[in-house]
Each structure stands twice: as structure tokens, then as C-alpha cells.
Motif scaffolding. Structure first.
Motif, PDB file in Angstrom:
ATOM      1  N   VAL A 216      26.301   6.387   5.880  1.00 50.09           N
ATOM      2  CA  VAL A 216      26.610   5.919   7.235  1.00 50.09           C
ATOM      3  C   VAL A 216      25.855   4.636   7.543  1.00 50.09           C
ATOM      4  O   VAL A 216      26.415   3.674   8.081  1.00 50.09           O
ATOM      5  CB  VAL A 216      26.267   7.018   8.275  1.00 50.09           C
ATOM      6  CG1 VAL A 216      26.223   6.432   9.682  1.00 50.09           C
ATOM      7  CG2 VAL A 216      27.287   8.145   8.206  1.00 50.09           C
ATOM      8  N   ALA A 217      24.561   4.594   7.191  1.00 46.94           N
ATOM      9  CA  ALA A 217      23.745   3.409   7.474  1.00 46.94           C
ATOM     10  C   ALA A 217      24.283   2.179   6.745  1.00 46.94           C
ATOM     11  O   ALA A 217      24.373   1.089   7.323  1.00 46.94           O
ATOM     12  CB  ALA A 217      22.295   3.675   7.077  1.00 46.94           C
ATOM     13  N   VAL A 218      24.657   2.356   5.474  1.00 48.43           N
ATOM     14  CA  VAL A 218      25.179   1.219   4.702  1.00 48.43           C
ATOM     15  C   VAL A 218      26.485   0.711   5.304  1.00 48.43           C
ATOM     16  O   VAL A 218      26.685  -0.504   5.470  1.00 48.43           O
ATOM     17  CB  VAL A 218      25.379   1.633   3.223  1.00 48.43           C
ATOM     18  CG1 VAL A 218      26.195   0.575   2.478  1.00 48.43           C
ATOM     19  CG2 VAL A 218      24.035   1.837   2.534  1.00 48.43           C
ATOM     20  N   LEU A 219      27.394   1.620   5.651  1.00 46.06           N
ATOM     21  CA  LEU A 219      28.683   1.201   6.204  1.00 46.06           C
ATOM     22  C   LEU A 219      28.528   0.576   7.586  1.00 46.06           C
ATOM     23  O   LEU A 219      29.322  -0.298   7.967  1.00 46.06           O
ATOM     24  CB  LEU A 219      29.633   2.401   6.267  1.00 46.06           C
ATOM     25  CG  LEU A 219      30.025   3.018   4.918  1.00 46.06           C
ATOM     26  CD1 LEU A 219      30.928   4.222   5.118  1.00 46.06           C
ATOM     27  CD2 LEU A 219      30.714   1.996   4.029  1.00 46.06           C
ATOM     28  N   GLN A 220      27.534   1.019   8.347  1.00 44.15           N
ATOM     29  CA  GLN A 220      27.296   0.427   9.668  1.00 44.15           C
ATOM     30  C   GLN A 220      26.677  -0.960   9.559  1.00 44.15           C
ATOM     31  O   GLN A 220      27.031  -1.865  10.318  1.00 44.15           O
ATOM     32  CB  GLN A 220      26.366   1.333  10.487  1.00 44.15           C
ATOM     33  CG  GLN A 220      27.028   2.568  11.043  1.00 44.15           C
ATOM     34  CD  GLN A 220      26.072   3.421  11.859  1.00 44.15           C
ATOM     35  OE1 GLN A 220      26.505   4.254  12.656  1.00 44.15           O
ATOM     36  NE2 GLN A 220      24.780   3.240  11.679  1.00 44.15           N
ATOM     37  N   ASP A 221      25.751  -1.126   8.618  1.00 42.62           N
ATOM     38  CA  ASP A 221      24.992  -2.375   8.540  1.00 42.62           C
ATOM     39  C   ASP A 221      25.690  -3.453   7.729  1.00 42.62           C
ATOM     40  O   ASP A 221      25.439  -4.646   7.948  1.00 42.62           O
ATOM     41  CB  ASP A 221      23.608  -2.108   7.926  1.00 42.62           C
ATOM     42  CG  ASP A 221      22.757  -1.208   8.800  1.00 42.62           C
ATOM     43  OD1 ASP A 221      23.110  -1.050   9.990  1.00 42.62           O
ATOM     44  OD2 ASP A 221      21.765  -0.653   8.300  1.00 42.62           O
ATOM     45  N   ARG A 222      26.535  -3.059   6.796  1.00 45.54           N
ATOM     46  CA  ARG A 222      27.180  -4.041   5.917  1.00 45.54           C
ATOM     47  C   ARG A 222      28.687  -4.002   6.121  1.00 45.54           C
ATOM     48  O   ARG A 222      29.400  -3.182   5.545  1.00 45.54           O
ATOM     49  CB  ARG A 222      26.821  -3.734   4.469  1.00 45.54           C
ATOM     50  CG  ARG A 222      25.359  -3.976   4.132  1.00 45.54           C
ATOM     51  CD  ARG A 222      25.010  -5.468   4.148  1.00 45.54           C
ATOM     52  NE  ARG A 222      25.784  -6.205   3.179  1.00 45.54           N
ATOM     53  CZ  ARG A 222      25.356  -6.443   1.940  1.00 45.54           C
ATOM     54  NH1 ARG A 222      24.163  -6.014   1.540  1.00 45.54           N
ATOM     55  NH2 ARG A 222      26.111  -7.140   1.096  1.00 45.54           N
ATOM     56  N   GLN A 223      29.161  -4.910   6.946  1.00 42.45           N
ATOM     57  CA  GLN A 223      30.583  -4.970   7.247  1.00 42.45           C
ATOM     58  C   GLN A 223      31.402  -5.252   5.989  1.00 42.45           C
ATOM     59  O   GLN A 223      32.513  -4.739   5.832  1.00 42.45           O
ATOM     60  CB  GLN A 223      30.850  -6.043   8.301  1.00 42.45           C
ATOM     61  CG  GLN A 223      32.291  -6.133   8.779  1.00 42.45           C
ATOM     62  CD  GLN A 223      32.754  -4.882   9.526  1.00 42.45           C
ATOM     63  OE1 GLN A 223      31.922  -4.152  10.061  1.00 42.45           O
ATOM     64  NE2 GLN A 223      34.055  -4.633   9.556  1.00 42.45           N
ATOM     65  N   ASP A 224      30.850  -6.080   5.083  1.00 46.69           N
ATOM     66  CA  ASP A 224      31.588  -6.405   3.864  1.00 46.69           C
ATOM     67  C   ASP A 224      31.809  -5.169   2.993  1.00 46.69           C
ATOM     68  O   ASP A 224      32.888  -4.975   2.419  1.00 46.69           O
ATOM     69  CB  ASP A 224      30.850  -7.484   3.070  1.00 46.69           C
ATOM     70  CG  ASP A 224      29.427  -7.069   2.697  1.00 46.69           C
ATOM     71  OD1 ASP A 224      28.808  -6.305   3.473  1.00 46.69           O
ATOM     72  OD2 ASP A 224      28.934  -7.502   1.638  1.00 46.69           O
ATOM     73  N   ILE A 225      30.802  -4.294   2.932  1.00 40.29           N
ATOM     74  CA  ILE A 225      30.950  -3.066   2.148  1.00 40.29           C
ATOM     75  C   ILE A 225      31.920  -2.112   2.836  1.00 40.29           C
ATOM     76  O   ILE A 225      32.757  -1.475   2.186  1.00 40.29           O
ATOM     77  CB  ILE A 225      29.575  -2.399   1.940  1.00 40.29           C
ATOM     78  CG1 ILE A 225      28.709  -3.284   1.032  1.00 40.29           C
ATOM     79  CG2 ILE A 225      29.726  -0.998   1.355  1.00 40.29           C
ATOM     80  CD1 ILE A 225      27.303  -2.757   0.815  1.00 40.29           C
ATOM     81  N   ALA A 226      31.821  -2.015   4.159  1.00 42.80           N
ATOM     82  CA  ALA A 226      32.746  -1.159   4.903  1.00 42.80           C
ATOM     83  C   ALA A 226      34.187  -1.601   4.674  1.00 42.80           C
ATOM     84  O   ALA A 226      35.084  -0.765   4.468  1.00 42.80           O
ATOM     85  CB  ALA A 226      32.412  -1.187   6.393  1.00 42.80           C
ATOM     86  N   GLU A 227      34.422  -2.895   4.697  1.00 43.67           N
ATOM     87  CA  GLU A 227      35.783  -3.399   4.481  1.00 43.67           C
ATOM     88  C   GLU A 227      36.263  -3.116   3.063  1.00 43.67           C
ATOM     89  O   GLU A 227      37.448  -2.855   2.835  1.00 43.67           O
ATOM     90  CB  GLU A 227      35.837  -4.900   4.765  1.00 43.67           C
ATOM     91  CG  GLU A 227      35.681  -5.254   6.237  1.00 43.67           C
ATOM     92  CD  GLU A 227      36.738  -4.585   7.106  1.00 43.67           C
ATOM     93  OE1 GLU A 227      37.897  -4.434   6.646  1.00 43.67           O
ATOM     94  OE2 GLU A 227      36.411  -4.201   8.244  1.00 43.67           O
TER      95      GLU A 227
END
Length: 735
Positions: A216-227
Motif C-alpha cells: 500500500v505504501a509503495v503504491l501510494q508514494d510512487r505514482q509511476d509504480i501504481a500506474e
């Protein structure tokens, strides 16, 4: 033990359906609605035994086979490795390979391992399987002594904090608000929680819940990874949605982003894990969060007889609370069977002996031992029934205890079998045996001390024998399914099953807690200890806790296919005071008791469509792309061009040629004005589909493949005007 224990361990694999339409064969009307609702939010309310796994796997397979869904873009998540493995197996049988079916934690861990070097750097910290030793070390560091029970309870509180996203400082307030009974002073538990987190950090390890928190923290903080994740997965299916925790819901929201291609499946009446942070609110609020959602209710019960279903419905008819307001009224699809039995005993040993005697009679009458279960509220009740079954000569297995492949005897047997497979030519025990079952028996007899006859008595020795016997039976089934299978093939099968925690079925009566029985079924079920103080349990005091205990009994009842026996005892020990009474949940249901005033009937099966408006912004996304069928002959379309026309290439067309030419001329003007090629406005196929369908509203226009929301907003009004025969300013005249 699987949900289909009638099947052998290696059943004959059915033929893969030869078309998308063939995937739908055999589904009932509501299951078919689930299978064909492939776009936008879908909520499936599925009662016990109604074929929810069948519905959602056929839904995914139909989407893949019809070309609507790309296999690699689908992520199906559930709560156990076994359920995920079963889902993958069914999808393979339906010709839908390549779909990801995982648990929440497995899917999150896979993403975390991949993105950790990019998001944080270095390697992902080591994952600890069991946190109880870390909690003990944290307590010792604070000078706090916890006995075994307290250690387990404090560990459970820490897990609850993490899945509800509660930090240590907030625990006392959060626990009071949730009505939790803390095993120690709440402030002390907050300090233990903080010390536990500090210790993990010092040792560079993470726990089970951290996998979700860090993802959750990674996807919240890194928009590029979430995309990047969202580009991979575009369609989501969530099983057992009533058990989702706030943390899992947060992760699901991040996976989805601003999209709504989500199908959830659940039953609020089977919510029995609220003590772990699970809540049915996400399921019950789904329609409020997604007004355009399609809701399908599955109530046709294919598992249990009408007599068992009647008792299950009667239990929920007396329930209260929000989950009860959304209960489903099951309708049995099976032939009539025996009425549930009710027996009162003087004490617990007499109750156990009575159950063992009845089970012995069932086995002697031809009911397989693996098709019988004894279910109880707490694991502490197990020992009495183990002894009673052993005394009656009935084989049994414990479910919910140590995982099968983690048992010492199974690990040792695996090493011995692996060695024999590699160096068997030098093993004198294998000289005179050639078939696989004989080889396995020889190895286990030598290394593991396995014997053909079971040992006398109960306890660890009997459990060890049952584990090894399960491996022998697995070898027999593998040899029957694959006559040429070798010892190396058997070892490979064990490795694959261990990775998926797919334990072989032990040929014995199952002893399990009601929680551990969730998701399983048997021909005959004995519900024991159904007395006040045990069900509901003594510490269940609030209305919400009492209702969860009722749902727990409901889950137990709905595990039975044909035979159900309910019992209780008046005292714990022989000669004790008869101060117990049957559970209040049985009032009005068992013979001789006065029926209570029931609630109105629960929801019946059917489909509720989402709210649809007439303007472009109100048209839900699910209307943009649906499974395409030829509007002439009705065949499912898989070719992209045919899907746009909504008919087979060789089916007759009723296209309005004049309208088509007007649309082409209008498109040329739009393309010239925007400086882009004609097909970027609409393709020829889309214009042909418009000319054939002649839509007269935004909703009808949106259902034509190729007319997406953006194009509907940009061009919808003018296209509808042309279809209505109106003249547009600047339109090129067509001769």
C-alpha cells in the motif's frame, strides 16, 4: 479435504469447452447473469452452496474465450492458497490459462518483491512465517512476562491493529471503540506493539501484515509504480468479499485506481472473522459506492437437502443486525433427505461416545469416513472426540492444526522419497517392487515406520500414522490416473502440492472447529457442544458478538449435504451438575420448543441492474463493452470486426446506406478540423454499426462497440442528430 470430497485426488479432467458459448452451458439463470456481466462493477451475493466459485470462474473463462478479457489483465483474489489453487484449476479446465488467481498476500508479495529495488533499493527484508516468538522477545525486552495463552492473545491484538491500520499509540482508544476485550491493560499492549515493531526493524524482518502495508505504501508514494500495476491488471474479481479487512480494501482501491471493472462475491451471513478485522461493510455498501453496479443474488442451494436448508434459513430468520437485513433465503435443489437430529447427553464424554457410535454406524452402512465431520466451537473440545473415535476404531484427521506439509513426519517422508527417487537403484527395499504404490509403501515402512494396520489409541502416534497413510493413498491415486508414473513423478507432485499447501485427503473423519470448516462440506456433519456458554461462547456479550456466533452456527449447518446431527450435554464431566442448557439459537427450531417470531423472508435470487441515466455522464462504464452476440443469429462474437458490427460477417445486414454515407461525410469534416486521420474519429466498422442500429439515445449509442465515453461526449449529440435525420451546420451534402 476439498469442497468436493466425492472426487478422487486425480479426477478425470473434463473436455475443455470448444467455444465461448459452451462455457455457459449448465449454468442456472443467475449464474449465467454473473458469467455474462463482464464490464463495470458487479456484486454477487451468493448463499452457502449456491455455486459461487462455478459462477465466477465461468465468468472469467467466458470473458477470456469471447475476447472481452485478456487473460494477463485479470487478477482474481481470494483468502486461502487452496481456494486460489482450486480457482486456477477450474480456469485451466475451462480453457482460460494465464489468469492470475492468488490470495491478497500472495499478489501483494509478488508485487513488493518486484518493485522493492526500484522503490526502496536493495532486497526485500526477510518475511517471518510466525510472529509469536518476536512478540515474546519484545515482551522480554520490556520485562513483561506472558504465559502461552497471553502470548497468543497479544499476538492476535497486534494482527488486528495492523489490518485495521491502527498505530500503537491509538490502540487503547481503537480497542474500546471496537468493543474488544484486551487480554491485558490496553496501554501495556500498546507498548508491546511498539516494542514489537522496533524489534522487527532492528532485525530487518517483516511479518505477514507488513506485506500488505508496504505494498500500500509503495503504491501510494510512487505514482509511476501504481500506474505500471494498473496497466498490467485491468479487471478484478474478489472472492469471500465479506471477509475483506480495511487494509485489504485499501490495497484493492489502489489496484483499481479510478476504474470500476470489479466483481466481488460474498455472503454477509457467513461473516465469522470480525475478530481478525474482517468486516462485511464493504460488501453491504458496495451498491452505495457503485450506484451503477449490477447485483446478482444466488440462492439455489445445490449442496444441502431441503431439510438442512430449512434449518439454515430458520437460524437466520431469527437474526438481527445489518447482515441479517441482507440475508438470502436459500432454496434447495436436492432431493429430500432425513430431518436433522437433536440429542441431549448428560455430560461431554457421553456426547462424544454417542457421536462416535453414530459415526461407526454410518461407516458400517457405507458412508466413507472422509465424508463425515465433527464440528465444534473451540479446539479444546477436540481431545474428547479424538479419544472416543479411537476407542470406536474410527480413523480421523484434525483440521486447522499444523499444516500438513509442515508436519515433521511428512517432511521426513518427503526427504526419504526424494532420496529413493534419486538413488533407488541402490536401495534393496525397492528390488522386488515395481509399481509406484508399492515403492512408496516400502520407503515409508523403512524410513517412517509406517504399518498397514493403524496403531491403537489416539494422539500423536495415530496422527503420524494418518499423515503417512495419506501419502500412500495419494500414490495409489496418482498411479491410477497415470499408470506410468514414477517415484520421481510422485515427488514432483508432492512438491507442487506443498507449494500450494494442497494437502492430500486423509481417509478419516474430520475433526474441526467451526471456523476451520468454512468453505468445506461433507455428507454427514455432527455439530457438537451446541449449548449456552459454548455457542454462543461465554465472552460473546454484545449484540454484534452474539450475532456472529449465530452466523458461526449457520456456517456449521450449511456444511452438511445430507445428514446433520446437533447435540449438547448438560454438564462437563460425569456426575457434574446439570447446569447447561441447549443454545438459544435452537429455540423454535428443534422439536419441543416454541417457535419465536421470525423476520420476514430473506432476499430471493435475481438480478438488480444499476441506475442508468440518459445523458453521457450517467451512462455507466459497463454499458460500453459487454459480451458481444450477433443480433441476427445470437452467436457469441470473438472477432473484433464482427463485435463492432454486432453481427457475424456473413449474416445479412440491414444497414441504412444513406445514413452511413452521411456519417462518413460528417467524419471527414471532424477529422479535417482536428487535423487527424478519419479513423481516429470513428472507424468504418463503428460507422457501419451505427448505421445498422440507428440509435436514438445516448444510452443506445454507448452500447455500440467503439463509442467510448470520451467520444460519446465529443460527438454523441451530432451523431444522434444525423441518425434522427437532422441537418447540421457545415455538414457536407451527400448526393
Amino acid at each position: 479435504m476439498t469442497a468436493a470430497t466425492h472426487s478422487p485426488l486425480f479426477p478425470q479432467v473434463p473436455a475443455v469447452p470448444d467455444s465461448a458459448d459452451a462455457v455457459l452451458e449448465g449454468l442456472d439463470p443467475e449464474q449465467r447473469e454473473v458469467a455474462t456481466a463482464l464490464r463495470g462493477p458487479v456484486c454477487v451475493l451468493a448463499g452457502a452452496g449456491t455455486g459461487k466459485t462455478r459462477a465466477i470462474t465461468h465468468r472469467i473463462a467466458y470473458g477470456v474465450r469471447s475476447g472481452i478479457l485478456q487473460p494477463a489483465s485479470v487478477l482474481a483474489v481470494t483468502f486461502t492458497n487452496r481456494a486460489a489453487g482450486e480457482m486456477r484449476g477450474r480456469l485451466r479446465q475451462l480453457g482460460a490459462q494465464g489468469v492470475q488467481a492468488r490470495t491478497f498476500h500472495s499478489a501483494a508479495l509478488r508485487q513488493l518483491q518486484y518493485f522493492w529495488p526500484k522503490a526502496v533499493g536493495g532486497s526485500l527484508p526477510r518475511l517471518v512465517d510466525r510472529k509469536i516468538q518476536l512478540v515474546a522477545d519484545a515482551a522480554a525486552g520490556l520485562g513483561t512476562r506472558l504465559d502461552r495463552g497471553e502470548l497468543r492473545d497479544v499476538t492476535s491484538e497486534i494482527e488486528w491493529c495492523k489490518v485495521t491500520q491502527t498505530i500503537p499509540a491509538d490502540y487503547p482508544y481503537a480497542a474500546a471503540k471496537a468493543g474488544r476485550e484486551a487480554p491485558r491493560d490496553p496501554t501495556e499492549i500498546a507498548h508491546l506493539y511498539a516494542a514489537y515493531e522496533d524489534l522487527k526493524r532492528d532485525r530487518a524482518v517483516i511479518d505477514f501484515e507488513d506485506v500488505l502495508l508496504l505494498t500500500v505504501a509503495v503504491l501510494q508514494d510512487r505514482q509511476d509504480i501504481a500506474e505500471q500495476v494498473r496497466a498490467q491488471y485491468q479487471h478484478f474479481v474478489v472472492d469471500e468479499y465479506q471477509d475483506v479487512s480495511p487494509l485489504q480494501q485499501r490495497l484493492l482501491d489502489l489496484w483499481l485506481g479510478d476504474r470500476d471493472d470489479l466483481c466481488v462475491v460474498g455472503d454477509a451471513s457467513q461473516t465469522i472473522y470480525s475478530f481478525t478485522g474482517a468486516t462485511p461493510d464493504h460488501l453491504l455498501d458496495f451498491r452505495a459506492r457503485h450506484p451503477g453496479a449490477t447485483v446478482v443474488k444466488l440462492v439455489r442451494d445445490y449442496r444441502s437437502t431441503p431439510q438442512v436448508v430449512r434449518l439454515a434459513n430458520g437460524l437466520l430468520a431469527q437474526a438481527h443486525g445489518r447482515a441479517a437485513d441482507h440475508r438470502l433465503e436459500l432454496v434447495s435443489q436436492r432431493p429430500s433427505g432425513p430431518e436433522p437430529g437433536y440429542t441431549e447427553y448428560t455430560d461431554e464424554p457421553a456426547e462424544a461416545e454417542g457421536a462416535a457410535r453414530r459415526i461407526r454406524e454410518l461407516i458400517d452402512a457405507g458412508v466413507p469416513a472422509a465424508e463425515i465431520a465433527v464440528l465444534f466451537r473451540t479446539n479444546s473440545q477436540s481431545e474428547t472426540y479424538e479419544q472416543a473415535l479411537a476407542d470406536a476404531g474410527v480413523p480421523y484427521q484434525l483440521r486447522g492444526a499444523e499444516r500438513f506439509f509442515d508436519r515433521p513426519e511428512v517432511r521426513k517422508a518427503g526427504l526419504a522419497l526424494r532420496g529413493a527417487a534419486r538413488f533407488g537403484g541402490n536401495d534393496s527395499r525397492l528390488d522386488d517392487v515395481v509399481d509406484l504404490p508399492s515403492q512408496v509403501r516400502a520407503v515409508l515402512s523403512g524410513e517412517g515406520g509406517w504399518t498397514i494396520q493403524p496403531p491403537a489409541g489416539s494422539g500423536a502416534v495415530r496422527e503420524r500414522w494418518e499423515s503417512l497413510t495419506a501419502l500412500v493413498n495419494l500414490a495409489q491415486d496418482l498411479a491410477a490416473a497415470r499408470p506410468g508414473a514414477t517415484l520421481a513423478d510422485f515427488v514432483a507432485e508432492l512438491d507442487e502440492r506443498a507449494a500450494a499447501q494442497h494437502a492430500p485427503t486423509v481417509q478419516g473423519v474430520t475433526l474441526a472447529s467451526l471456523h476451520a470448516a468454512k468453505g468445506l462440506e461433507w455428507d454427514a456433519v455432527f455439530l457438537v457442544g451446541v449449548a449456552e456458554g459454548m455457542l454462543p461462547i461465554t465472552y460473546a456479550r454484545t449484540d454484534e458478538q452474539i450475532e456472529e456466533e449465530r452466523r458461526l452456527l449457520y456456517v456449521g449447518v450449511t456444511r452438511a449435504r445430507e445428514r446433520l446431527h446437533v447435540s449438547w450435554s448438560l454438564s462437563r464431566s460425569p456426575g457434574g451438575r446439570h447446569n447447561r442448557r441447549p443454545s438459544r439459537f435452537l429455540d423454535g427450531l428443534r422439536p419441543g420448543t416454541t417457535p419465536t417470531v421470525g423476520r420476514s423472508a430473506g432476499s430471493v435470487g435475481g438480478v438488480e441492474r444499476g441506475i442508468r441515466g440518459v445523458d453521457a455522464t450517467a451512462v455507466p462504464r459497463r454499458a460500453q463493452r459487454t459480451p458481444a452476440r450477433c443480433r441476427v443469429c445470437g452467436r457469441t462474437l470473438t472477432d473484433a470486426g464482427e463485435m463492432k458490427l454486432m453481427r457475424c460477417e456473413d449474416c445479412p445486414s440491414d444497414m441504412d446506406e444513406g445514413l452511413y454515407e452521411r456519417l462518413r461525410a460528417w467524419r471527414a469534416v471532424q477529422a479535417a478540423n482536428s487535423g487527424q486521420p478519419d479513423f481516429c474519429v470513428f472507424t468504418d466498422r463503428t460507422l457501419m454499426a451505427i448505421a445498422e442500429n440507428r440509435p436514438d439515445s445516448p444510452a443506445e449509442l454507448s452500447r455500440i462497440p467503439g463509442v467510448l465515453s470520451r467520444k460519446l461526449r465529443s460527438y454523441g449529440a451530432e451523431v444522434l442528430a444525423i441518425c434522427a435525420g437532422q441537418e447540421l451546420d457545415g455538414e457536407i451534402a451527400v448526393d
